[in-house]
Design an enzyme around this catalytic site. Sequence first.
Site, PDB file in Angstrom:
ATOM      1  N   GLU A 165       0.813  -1.227   0.000  1.00 23.69           N
ATOM      2  CA  GLU A 165       0.000   0.000   0.000  1.00 23.69           C
ATOM      3  C   GLU A 165       0.847   1.278   0.000  1.00 23.69           C
ATOM      4  OE1 GLU A 165      -1.568  -2.716   0.664  1.00 23.69           O
ATOM      5  OE2 GLU A 165      -3.606  -2.296   0.039  1.00 23.69           O
ATOM      6  N   TYR A 167       3.426   1.966   1.919  1.00 22.47           N
ATOM      7  CA  TYR A 167       4.015   2.335   3.218  1.00 22.47           C
ATOM      8  C   TYR A 167       5.529   2.100   3.206  1.00 22.47           C
ATOM      9  CZ  TYR A 167      -0.659   2.996   5.172  1.00 22.47           C
ATOM     10  OH  TYR A 167      -1.923   3.454   5.427  1.00 22.47           O
ATOM     11  N   ARG A 215       2.529  -8.666   4.316  1.00 26.34           N
ATOM     12  CA  ARG A 215       1.603  -8.112   3.295  1.00 26.34           C
ATOM     13  C   ARG A 215       2.443  -7.542   2.172  1.00 26.34           C
ATOM     14  NH1 ARG A 215      -3.516  -4.875   4.231  1.00 26.34           N
ATOM     15  NH2 ARG A 215      -4.421  -4.798   2.151  1.00 26.34           N
ATOM     16  N   HIS A 253      -1.469   3.864  -1.745  1.00 30.93           N
ATOM     17  CA  HIS A 253      -2.548   4.804  -1.423  1.00 30.93           C
ATOM     18  C   HIS A 253      -2.573   5.987  -2.384  1.00 30.93           C
ATOM     19  CE1 HIS A 253      -4.107   2.667   1.886  1.00 30.93           C
ATOM     20  NE2 HIS A 253      -3.157   2.944   2.744  1.00 30.93           N
ATOM     21  N   GLN A 340     -18.519   4.898   3.497  1.00 33.98           N
ATOM     22  CA  GLN A 340     -19.097   6.091   4.110  1.00 33.98           C
ATOM     23  C   GLN A 340     -18.918   6.170   5.620  1.00 33.98           C
ATOM     24  OE1 GLN A 340     -22.837   6.135   1.350  1.00 33.98           O
ATOM     25  NE2 GLN A 340     -23.019   7.817   2.765  1.00 33.98           N
ATOM     26  N   CYS A 354     -20.160   1.406  10.496  1.00 32.07           N
ATOM     27  CA  CYS A 354     -20.584   0.823   9.226  1.00 32.07           C
ATOM     28  C   CYS A 354     -21.958   1.361   8.877  1.00 32.07           C
ATOM     29  CB  CYS A 354     -20.634  -0.703   9.348  1.00 32.07           C
ATOM     30  SG  CYS A 354     -21.343  -1.462   7.879  1.00 32.07           S
TER      31      CYS A 354
END
Length: 676
Positions: A165, A167, A215, A253, A340, A354
């Site tokens: 991602e 990082y 990961r 990202h 959201q 959620c």
Amino acid sequence: MTDYPRLLEPLDLGFTTLRNRVLMGSMHTGLEETKDWNRVATFYAERAEGGVGLMVTGGMSPNREGGVFPGAAGLFSDADIANHRTVTDRVHDAGGKIAMQILHAGRYAYSPECVAPSPIKSPISPFPPKELDEDGIEKQIADIATAAARAREAGYDGVEVMGSEGYFLNQFLVEHTNKRTDRWGDSLENRQRLPVEVVRRVREAVGDDFILIYRLSMIDLIPKGQTWDEVVALAGKIEAAGATILNTGIGWHEARIPTIATSVPRRAFTWVTKKLMGEVSIPVITSNRINTPEVAEAVLADGCADMISMARPFLADSHFVAKAAAGRAAEIAPCIACNQACLDHTFGGKISSCLVNPRACHETELRYDPAETPRHVAVVGAGAAGVTVAMVAAERGHRVTLWDKAEQIGGQLNMAKVIPGKEEFVGLVDWMARMVEHPSIDVRLGTAPGVDDLRAADEVVIATGVSPRDPGIEGQDGPNVLSYIDVLRGGAEVGARVAVIGAGGIGFDTADFLTHDGGESTTEDLDAWLREWGVADPEDHRGGLEPEGPRPEPSARHITLLQRKSEKLGKRLGKTTGWIHRASLAMKDVQMVGGVNYERIVPEGLEISFGEARERPTLIEADTIVLCAGQVPERGLADALEAEGIACHVIGGADVAAELDAKRAIDQGARLAATF
Ligand code: NAP
Ligand code: SF4
């Protein structure tokens, strides 16, 4: 016999066995930062009770400079270890297993203390990072290994080292962010040295009988990202250095390609993980946009991975696995990938929750305990708010009558579900329909109750929703004018040139709908979606980016989207998804015009002017004008009840139409029904 034999099959790791192939992926919920450890423990324990095989916590920073933001949670002291033990004990008592993610943000840290391989500012943080020297790099490795040892002391079953991602560890891998010429940069071997060394030192720190997930970024989706050969080479070295499992990371990202939003096709990236199968001998996990047991089972059946990571689906339903195992998959509350209440909250500095399940991360405070005295609850309106009241009230033991004048439940959600890219709303409405098939809920569709029908109820809930606002524009009654309802319900004829009045969520959705000339949606066609966003096989193109860039299909119509405010259109859409809506419409050449006055609608189109002085009179030539000017509460019944002195609760759009959305409606409904 289960429908999900592969998903529910245990995974033997040698020194320990996972009870099934489901990983709850890491999510930053903000819970740890509350320091309310009972609350954190309750969140994870509910999911352990719900049957998930292994959970990964939100990212814990190994040190101050690696924190995603100043004050980000970590395991820095003995007190921290005791706090985390509260969590691990509760998870183990519930029969679960949990690994702690170690996340070093590198240049993504929102802090002036951030560090990186090279002093290159990221496009998503205002802080330029400090370049690490040799001692600085050694400190980062040692801190990560120490964090892993502390995790073991705190009772975790393992750690996940975050290497994707974009990082810190990912930043060493590519020349995009690593310009070093020492032994940590330049050649491929040098660029891969840090992640491999980190895994080796973590393994050394935790011993052999501890899960170590790495990961791995399998497709960077940035310019100058890794080639597929580089990914495979790194995977082999990470395995040799001591990893137990490899997890999949998709995209940095800062990538300009959506990777988890609702418009991303389901299992859109499992083909990438599949390419790694057979290249390593440890289990491989796949991830991204897998949200039902059917899809997860199919991914395993297709040989794409050994295990499935789902994260947000466990916010939507803590008992996802238990329900799947019990043959009750239709009752799983679906994650619609809207972001959201989860990611948008995280980026807004709020605790995650959620949209579909307001209890997520609020388990200790929002409880659906059995009612002391069962009562009769009358609910008028079977949209998101009303259905939620009915479901929660029935779950608590009340008797519910649920009315709607429409022939189907779902209210405004039925309009969302026809928008290309919002197909997940179909599943949400289906789930709601399934959940109100409850012995204590009497559903009366196609019926609008009057005041007399409601007199006898113990609690009356008015969730009658909204009606479109009348914008009062001269000429709006003409034959060339439609409301968004006419368009989205289908049947209305829309011309080739369209002006859309109003650029809120519905204006954007309606414009998107009209760029398509029928029901086709790239969300339902993976190849078309990959082409549309310019995603390539990383074996063919570095980073998985198509050199030609995005290749969207042309729009079916020429569309102009307008608003009166002079700010950027779409500024108030979701924090993490607004850019996708704007980019989608831009790819279809939708013209976006702000700061307008609507002068009048004429047969040739829409006459506008600009600014307070009503300058630059302009005709937007259009065959059809579509009104998307917001909504007003539908309160007729509430007012009639009030006139008769009958108390009622008014919720959802009938309460406040401005900023109305399903998130607020569902939250309001759930919290109300929890009080009866
Ligand atoms: P909205 O977000 O309130 O937007 C209304 C739009 O109409 C604005 O662009 C506003 O801009 C304009 N407007 C307001 N009064 C007007 C008037 N008198 N004349 C002309 N234009 C006027 O409402 P919505 O688009 O109907 O959406 C309702 C809610 O549904 C949203 O708030 C959202 O929560 C939810 N929703 C969200 C999404 C999403 O995020 N993708 C999608 C669909 C629905 P100006 O005042 O600047 O002209
Ligand atoms: Fe999924 Fe939306 Fe809930 Fe987030 S808020 S978990 S994306 S349904």
